[in-house]
Design a protein around this motif. Structure first.
Motif, PDB file in Angstrom:
ATOM      1  N   THR A 187      79.760   1.783 -79.682  1.00 46.33           N
ATOM      2  CA  THR A 187      78.682   1.552 -78.723  1.00 46.33           C
ATOM      3  C   THR A 187      79.145   1.809 -77.286  1.00 46.33           C
ATOM      4  O   THR A 187      78.335   2.040 -76.396  1.00 46.33           O
ATOM      5  CB  THR A 187      78.169   0.110 -78.822  1.00 46.33           C
ATOM      6  N   ARG A 188      80.464   1.766 -77.086  1.00 43.04           N
ATOM      7  CA  ARG A 188      81.010   1.967 -75.746  1.00 43.04           C
ATOM      8  C   ARG A 188      82.332   2.725 -75.847  1.00 43.04           C
ATOM      9  O   ARG A 188      83.132   2.488 -76.756  1.00 43.04           O
ATOM     10  CB  ARG A 188      81.245   0.615 -75.059  1.00 43.04           C
ATOM     11  N   ILE A 189      82.548   3.644 -74.907  1.00 40.64           N
ATOM     12  CA  ILE A 189      83.802   4.387 -74.814  1.00 40.64           C
ATOM     13  C   ILE A 189      84.465   4.050 -73.493  1.00 40.64           C
ATOM     14  O   ILE A 189      83.824   4.082 -72.433  1.00 40.64           O
ATOM     15  CB  ILE A 189      83.560   5.906 -74.906  1.00 40.64           C
ATOM     16  N   VAL A 190      85.754   3.707 -73.560  1.00 44.92           N
ATOM     17  CA  VAL A 190      86.557   3.506 -72.356  1.00 44.92           C
ATOM     18  C   VAL A 190      87.520   4.690 -72.269  1.00 44.92           C
ATOM     19  O   VAL A 190      88.397   4.835 -73.124  1.00 44.92           O
ATOM     20  CB  VAL A 190      87.335   2.182 -72.391  1.00 44.92           C
ATOM     21  N   VAL A 228      88.109  -8.517 -66.801  1.00 42.56           N
ATOM     22  CA  VAL A 228      87.095  -8.199 -65.788  1.00 42.56           C
ATOM     23  C   VAL A 228      86.123  -7.148 -66.322  1.00 42.56           C
ATOM     24  O   VAL A 228      84.917  -7.204 -66.056  1.00 42.56           O
ATOM     25  CB  VAL A 228      87.755  -7.729 -64.480  1.00 42.56           C
ATOM     26  N   LEU A 229      86.627  -6.186 -67.081  1.00 42.39           N
ATOM     27  CA  LEU A 229      85.743  -5.195 -67.694  1.00 42.39           C
ATOM     28  C   LEU A 229      84.731  -5.860 -68.620  1.00 42.39           C
ATOM     29  O   LEU A 229      83.543  -5.513 -68.620  1.00 42.39           O
ATOM     30  CB  LEU A 229      86.559  -4.166 -68.469  1.00 42.39           C
ATOM     31  N   TRP A 278      80.681  -5.533 -68.280  1.00 38.45           N
ATOM     32  CA  TRP A 278      79.765  -5.060 -69.315  1.00 38.45           C
ATOM     33  C   TRP A 278      78.675  -6.089 -69.590  1.00 38.45           C
ATOM     34  O   TRP A 278      77.504  -5.736 -69.745  1.00 38.45           O
ATOM     35  CB  TRP A 278      80.543  -4.751 -70.591  1.00 38.45           C
ATOM     36  N   GLU A 279      79.076  -7.348 -69.663  1.00 36.84           N
ATOM     37  CA  GLU A 279      78.096  -8.407 -69.922  1.00 36.84           C
ATOM     38  C   GLU A 279      77.063  -8.502 -68.805  1.00 36.84           C
ATOM     39  O   GLU A 279      75.914  -8.870 -69.046  1.00 36.84           O
ATOM     40  CB  GLU A 279      78.810  -9.745 -70.088  1.00 36.84           C
ATOM     41  N   LEU A 337      80.244 -10.212 -59.771  1.00 38.70           N
ATOM     42  CA  LEU A 337      80.595 -11.076 -60.895  1.00 38.70           C
ATOM     43  C   LEU A 337      80.856 -12.522 -60.488  1.00 38.70           C
ATOM     44  O   LEU A 337      80.957 -13.394 -61.353  1.00 38.70           O
ATOM     45  CB  LEU A 337      81.840 -10.523 -61.600  1.00 38.70           C
ATOM     46  N   GLY A 338      80.988 -12.783 -59.195  1.00 40.51           N
ATOM     47  CA  GLY A 338      81.266 -14.138 -58.730  1.00 40.51           C
ATOM     48  C   GLY A 338      82.625 -14.653 -59.152  1.00 40.51           C
ATOM     49  O   GLY A 338      82.777 -15.830 -59.505  1.00 40.51           O
ATOM     50  N   ILE A 339      83.623 -13.767 -59.131  1.00 38.39           N
ATOM     51  CA  ILE A 339      84.967 -14.141 -59.579  1.00 38.39           C
ATOM     52  C   ILE A 339      85.996 -13.728 -58.529  1.00 38.39           C
ATOM     53  O   ILE A 339      85.780 -12.779 -57.770  1.00 38.39           O
ATOM     54  CB  ILE A 339      85.333 -13.471 -60.914  1.00 38.39           C
TER      55      ILE A 339
END
Length: 309
Positions: A65-68, A203-204, A208-209, A273-275
């Protein structure tokens, strides 16, 4: 469960991302240049660089569903042994096109070395780009990803970590020098914002979320030179302070790929992301723990440890 394909697990970033993400996702890795065995995820045999049909076949068979994509930009710009080549551009474009055709979300790992000085902490839209051929290639890959996939996430970073497989990376080579009590002629002029590749993975996942797309800088919170980095690395690994030659002084601004000021501003990702992002001491402490707890050994496929305490 989402299935993630990490293309380029022969790189430091790719191997550490694949292994870390495998605790949360079904992950399969693809190696570009060498055989790599990772402890916690499946790795495909080498896929021919110049055969788009082979890439499409890998995607069709695995159905991620996802490629990095960890290609030309996924190696540290402080690693003098690696520089992007024209073949890397062609390889990256092949994977980007295949991801689009397969309907996969794309995350492209790019490098802080697209930038140079004199400015510090480059924002995503900084115009202080490096004019080197290698930097031009990285920007070509980024531009192709952005033009091909509207939902692509393009991540500029300076990730550090342990090398997978039997070969030593630049970090292992630096530690070996430190064990001998020296760091040689490590550069004092260039500066970057390194972060641990395993922290990048977390963090990635949050990115994504949150559905982030476009270009984002994900890097450490602290700007440092390779020479200062080596000194801090020695301290965290309980090694003697190395003897260092006199640094000298600069008359002209340093030039060349990754040779100048590549530090990244991370305000955009922190706000999204608030981080917070890690300070260097946090990253180096985790790196040392990875050495002690067997993570380093498992990634390299070896059980023996170096003499670092």
């Amino acid at each position: 469960m989402d299935k993630i394909l990490v293309a380029g697990v022969n790189t430091v970033v790719g191997a550490n991302l694949a292994d870390t993400l495998s605790t949360e996702y079904s992950v399969v890795g693809v190696s570009f240049d060498s055989v790599v065995h990772l402890p916690n995820c499946e790795v495909e045999a080498e896929v021919p660089r110049n055969k788009p049909a082979a890439v499409r076949e890998v995607l069709q068979r695995n159905k991620p569903t996802r490629i990095v994509l960890c290609g030309a930009g996924a190696e540290s710009s402080w690693d003098e042994s690696y520089r992007p080549q024209p073949a890397d551009v062609a390889l990256s474009k092949t994977w980007i096109d295949a991801a689009y055709d397969a309907g996969c979300h794309l995350t492209l790992i790019s490098s802080d070395a697209v930038f140079t000085g004199p400015w510090m902490f480059h924002a995503e839209n900084s115009h202080s780009v490096c004019p080197s051929d290698e930097s031009v290639m990285l920007r070509q890959i980024e531009e192709h990803a952005a033009a091909t996939s509207a939902d692509a996430l393009i991540v500029r970073t300076h990730a550090i970590g342990w090398q997978a497989g039997n070969n030593s990376g630049w970090l292992e080579a630096m530690l070996a020098q430190l064990e001998r009590g020296s760091i040689g002629s490590v550069d004092f002029a260039r500066h970057g914002t390194p972060m641990l590749a395993t922290d990048l993975a977390h963090v990635l996942k949050k990115s994504w979320e949150s559905g982030l797309v476009g270009t984002h800088h994900i890097a450490g919170a602290e700007r440092i030179s390779p020479r200062e980095f080596a000194m801090r690395l020695a301290a965290h690994f309980r090694l003697p302070t190395p003897a260092t030659p006199i640094a000298g002084s600069l008359v002209d601004r340093t030039t060349g790929f990754g040779c100048g000021e590549t530090s990244l501003q991370t305000r955009k990702i922190r706000r999204a992301l608030g981080i917070p992002l890690p300070l260097l001491d946090e990253s180096l402490d985790k790196l040392y723990q990875q050495h002690l707890n067997g993570y380093r050994a498992s990634l390299s496929g070896q059980t023996s440890m170096s003499k670092v305490a």
